[in-house]
Design an enzyme around this catalytic site. Structure first.
Site, mmCIF file in Angstrom:
data_model
loop_
_atom_site.group_PDB
_atom_site.id
_atom_site.type_symbol
_atom_site.label_atom_id
_atom_site.label_comp_id
_atom_site.label_asym_id
_atom_site.label_seq_id
_atom_site.Cartn_x
_atom_site.Cartn_y
_atom_site.Cartn_z
ATOM 1 N N TRP A 190 -27.031 0.776 29.962
ATOM 2 C CA TRP A 190 -27.669 -0.150 31.563
ATOM 3 C C TRP A 190 -29.313 -0.047 31.266
ATOM 4 O O TRP A 190 -30.115 0.850 30.728
ATOM 5 C CB TRP A 190 -27.372 1.535 31.908
ATOM 6 C CG TRP A 190 -27.343 1.375 34.337
ATOM 7 C CD1 TRP A 190 -27.243 0.533 34.576
ATOM 8 C CD2 TRP A 190 -28.717 1.743 34.180
ATOM 9 N NE1 TRP A 190 -28.029 0.273 35.252
ATOM 10 C CE2 TRP A 190 -28.635 0.976 35.162
ATOM 11 C CE3 TRP A 190 -29.920 2.880 34.117
ATOM 12 C CZ2 TRP A 190 -30.131 1.715 36.568
ATOM 13 C CZ3 TRP A 190 -30.580 3.468 34.597
ATOM 14 C CH2 TRP A 190 -30.923 2.358 36.370
ATOM 15 N N GLU A 229 -22.958 -1.984 31.461
ATOM 16 C CA GLU A 229 -22.707 -1.434 32.500
ATOM 17 C C GLU A 229 -23.605 -2.743 33.412
ATOM 18 O O GLU A 229 -25.052 -1.776 33.911
ATOM 19 C CB GLU A 229 -23.533 0.109 32.783
ATOM 20 C CG GLU A 229 -23.086 0.848 34.122
ATOM 21 C CD GLU A 229 -23.837 2.405 34.527
ATOM 22 O OE1 GLU A 229 -23.859 2.804 33.309
ATOM 23 O OE2 GLU A 229 -23.690 2.580 35.351
ATOM 24 N N LYS A 231 -24.640 -3.952 37.560
ATOM 25 C CA LYS A 231 -25.137 -3.196 38.564
ATOM 26 C C LYS A 231 -25.799 -3.752 39.845
ATOM 27 O O LYS A 231 -26.199 -4.729 40.132
ATOM 28 C CB LYS A 231 -26.254 -2.156 38.382
ATOM 29 C CG LYS A 231 -27.076 -0.859 39.614
ATOM 30 C CD LYS A 231 -27.523 0.163 38.848
ATOM 31 C CE LYS A 231 -28.376 0.841 40.888
ATOM 32 N NZ LYS A 231 -29.011 2.369 39.829
ATOM 33 N N ASP A 262 -18.986 1.598 36.731
ATOM 34 C CA ASP A 262 -19.661 2.938 37.815
ATOM 35 C C ASP A 262 -19.172 2.302 38.935
ATOM 36 O O ASP A 262 -19.334 1.485 40.246
ATOM 37 C CB ASP A 262 -21.265 2.472 37.542
ATOM 38 C CG ASP A 262 -21.577 3.869 38.233
ATOM 39 O OD1 ASP A 262 -20.721 4.491 39.323
ATOM 40 O OD2 ASP A 262 -22.031 4.453 37.504
ATOM 41 N N HIS A 265 -21.436 1.338 41.811
ATOM 42 C CA HIS A 265 -22.687 -0.570 41.368
ATOM 43 C C HIS A 265 -22.212 -1.143 42.283
ATOM 44 O O HIS A 265 -22.434 -2.306 41.584
ATOM 45 C CB HIS A 265 -22.958 -0.032 40.318
ATOM 46 C CG HIS A 265 -23.281 0.617 39.754
ATOM 47 N ND1 HIS A 265 -23.821 0.503 38.253
ATOM 48 C CD2 HIS A 265 -23.551 1.626 39.590
ATOM 49 C CE1 HIS A 265 -24.570 1.309 38.231
ATOM 50 N NE2 HIS A 265 -24.373 2.625 38.824
ATOM 51 N N HIS A 289 -17.088 4.671 34.662
ATOM 52 C CA HIS A 289 -18.087 5.840 35.321
ATOM 53 C C HIS A 289 -17.748 6.642 36.243
ATOM 54 O O HIS A 289 -18.347 5.916 37.434
ATOM 55 C CB HIS A 289 -19.497 5.061 35.289
ATOM 56 C CG HIS A 289 -20.259 5.433 33.910
ATOM 57 N ND1 HIS A 289 -21.647 5.383 33.868
ATOM 58 C CD2 HIS A 289 -20.040 5.929 32.669
ATOM 59 C CE1 HIS A 289 -22.163 5.326 32.731
ATOM 60 N NE2 HIS A 289 -21.542 5.748 31.957
ATOM 61 N N ASP A 297 -26.730 3.155 46.821
ATOM 62 C CA ASP A 297 -26.739 3.627 45.568
ATOM 63 C C ASP A 297 -27.380 5.259 45.566
ATOM 64 O O ASP A 297 -28.092 5.647 44.333
ATOM 65 C CB ASP A 297 -27.331 3.034 44.611
ATOM 66 C CG ASP A 297 -27.823 2.818 43.012
ATOM 67 O OD1 ASP A 297 -26.969 3.146 42.823
ATOM 68 O OD2 ASP A 297 -29.316 3.348 43.044
ATOM 69 N N ASP A 299 -25.284 9.093 44.126
ATOM 70 C CA ASP A 299 -24.709 9.364 42.455
ATOM 71 C C ASP A 299 -24.281 10.887 42.826
ATOM 72 O O ASP A 299 -24.236 11.593 42.404
ATOM 73 C CB ASP A 299 -25.345 9.612 41.086
ATOM 74 C CG ASP A 299 -25.349 8.251 40.427
ATOM 75 O OD1 ASP A 299 -25.013 7.421 39.963
ATOM 76 O OD2 ASP A 299 -26.205 7.498 41.359
ATOM 77 N N ASP A 329 -20.209 9.790 36.058
ATOM 78 C CA ASP A 329 -22.081 9.669 36.220
ATOM 79 C C ASP A 329 -22.365 10.225 37.032
ATOM 80 O O ASP A 329 -22.076 9.704 38.383
ATOM 81 C CB ASP A 329 -22.042 8.078 36.014
ATOM 82 C CG ASP A 329 -23.470 7.680 36.060
ATOM 83 O OD1 ASP A 329 -24.130 8.635 35.569
ATOM 84 O OD2 ASP A 329 -23.514 7.121 36.105
HETATM 85 C C1 RNT Z 1 -27.322 3.776 36.740
HETATM 86 C C2 RNT Z 1 -26.179 4.122 35.806
HETATM 87 C C3 RNT Z 1 -26.468 4.718 34.547
HETATM 88 C C4 RNT Z 1 -26.768 5.977 34.839
HETATM 89 C C5 RNT Z 1 -26.785 6.403 33.754
HETATM 90 C C6 RNT Z 1 -27.709 8.468 34.090
HETATM 91 O O1 RNT Z 1 -27.660 3.785 37.785
HETATM 92 O O2 RNT Z 1 -25.455 4.460 36.480
HETATM 93 O O3 RNT Z 1 -24.837 5.298 34.076
HETATM 94 O O4 RNT Z 1 -26.350 6.915 35.508
HETATM 95 O O5 RNT Z 1 -27.248 6.181 32.727
HETATM 96 ZN ZN ZN Z 2 -23.137 4.537 35.920
#
Ligand code: RNT
Ligand code: ZN
Length: 422
Positions: A190, A229, A231, A262, A265, A289, A297, A299, A329
């Site tokens: 990523w 990955e 986004k 993810d 994302h 993820h 955005d 987490d 994640d």
């Molecule tokens: C970032 C991605 C990625 C990170 C990690 C820390 O938006 O989701 O996966 O969260 O690499």
């Molecule tokens: Zn991620």
């Protein structure tokens, strides 16, 4: 040692497992088989929840548009503390799992383009002694050469070269993890690259990223599951993300790489679950993820919400479990960080268990017969079945508290370990 209290306390189910199994059997579901599948499905526990994504290179600001908000005391300050915290979390998560490392967490940090498995020797020995597989991530953020927000797509060839070499080094480390631990290592790329405001040239950075990725992946290595990955947007890359969904979906199909989905994302109203059966017709593997976006955005710690349940329903209904890797994640610095791991991992497992306990064959029969009334009615009635009693049995098998009693261990660990970190 676990709490002396009844390990099922707080699980919400005093029902004997045999009664719960009967309730599921009446619908044609084998609850013991569901537990066996759950026990055989590892969750990759992300090291970065333990220290707010800081890593051990002495980095100042967290880069890449990532943000871990909160000031809960006691975060891990070095690899030994992080491993101790992970052990505590793993002791409260039923089943056998994996640990997911970022390159910025080396025992012996070195320039990122020169890292080898020797820099992760203690992690490898630790994982081996505990029967844990290791996954890996190159770290394309929190670094002076990523300070302007570009890495693999940077316009400066020297900067690109550094990050390409980092990616190559990380894949070799993943191959070494796989060899040493006897289990393939997911190496997930990523990058944060993107523009805060309207770019004029959306094309050139993507052309550079395409070429850079081909260099990163050029070496053929055994035991590495290459993954990319995408986004939608990030903090500081609100207007343009080089590695967008279309970019990486195309890349993963063309180069037959695994695609990371993810859960945080996408547009908030987009169903991530719905994507699984589309992308897995075209790419060899998906990495989930598991995360929780809240408004932007973010987490947040995973919970047993409808989105997470839908993800695993899709994985199970489609028969994709053997082509999906599951990783957490998220990063929350506002609650006990060890508890954050446990809450999110257990919620992920509960979602998977709920999906495994679904009478999918019967629902599919209704659907194929055009009986959408019965399909909807049964889906609703399933919500009242004794999921908690099956969960409690799974936890008992793993010698882990099924209910709220696991937090006693967190309270003890906080008192004896975390609160002593100043
Ligand atoms: C970032 C991605 C990625 C990170 C990690 C820390 O938006 O989701 O996966 O969260 O690499
Ligand atoms: Zn991620």
């Amino acid at each position: 040692m676990h709490s002396p209290r009844d390990p099922a306390a707080g699980s919400g189910s005093d029902m004997p497992f045999s009664d719960a199994a009967d309730a599921y059997a009446a619908l044609g579901v084998d609850a013991a088989a569901a537990i066996a599948t759950l026990a055989a499905t590892p969750i990759s526990i992300h090291c970065w929840q333990g220290d707010d994504v800081r890593g051990f290179e002495g980095a100042g600001e967290l880069g890449g548009g990532l943000a871990a908000t909160g000031s809960f005391p006691g975060k891990a300050r070095n690899a030994d503390e992080l491993r101790g915290d992970l052990e505590q979390a793993l002791a409260l998560i039923p089943g056998c799992h994996r640990v997911n490392l970022h390159a910025s967490y080396a025992d012996a940090p070195a320039s990122r383009d020169k890292l080898t498995d020797a820099n992760f020797r203690v992690w490898m020995d630790w994982a081996k002694a505990r029967g844990l597989g290791l996954d890996f991530n190159p770290t394309f953020f929190s670094h002076p050469l990523a300070a302007d927000g570009f890495t693999l797509s940077h316009s400066d060839a020297n900067v690109r070269r550094f990050w390409i070499d980092h990616g190559r080094a990380c894949r070799r480390i993943g191959a070494e993890f796989s060899r040493a631990l006897g289990s393939p290592s997911v190496v997930n790329v990523w990058i944060p690259d993107g523009f805060k405001d309207l770019p004029i040239d959306r094309r050139a950075p993507r052309e550079r990223l395409l070429a850079a990725l081909d260099e990163v992946f050029a070496e053929s290595l055994d035991g590495v599951i290459d993954c990319v990955e995408p986004k939608l947007f990030g903090l500081g890359s609100e207007s343009y993300v080089v590695g967008s969904h279309e970019f990486y979906l195309g890349y993963a199909i063309a180069r037959q790489k695994a695609l990371c989905l993810d859960a945080g994302h996408f547009h908030p109203t987009e169903s991530v679950a719905d994507k699984i059966s589309s992308v897995l017709l075209h790419v060899p593997r998906v990495l989930l993820h598991v995360s929780r976006g809240v408004r932007w955005d973010s987490d947040h710690v995973v919970i047993l919400d409808d989105l997470t349940r839908a993800l695993f329903e899709e994985v199970v209904r489609g028969g994709w479990l053997d082509r999906v890797s599951i990783g957490l994640d998220y990063f929350d610095a506002s609650i006990n960080r060890v508890a954050a791991w446990v809450i999110g991992a257990r919620a992920t497992q509960k979602a998977l268990l709920a999906a495994l306990l679904e009478p999918t064959a019967r629902l599919r029969e209704y659907e194929n017969a055009g009986n959408f009334t019965a399909r909807l009615a049964l889906l609703e009635e399933l919500k009242m079945l004794p999921l908690g009693a099956v969960w409690a049995e799974f936890c008992r098998n793993s010698d882990v508290p099924a209910g709220f009693a696991w937090t006693d261990e967190i309270v003890r660990y906080e008192r004896e370990v975390l609160s002593r970190r100043k």
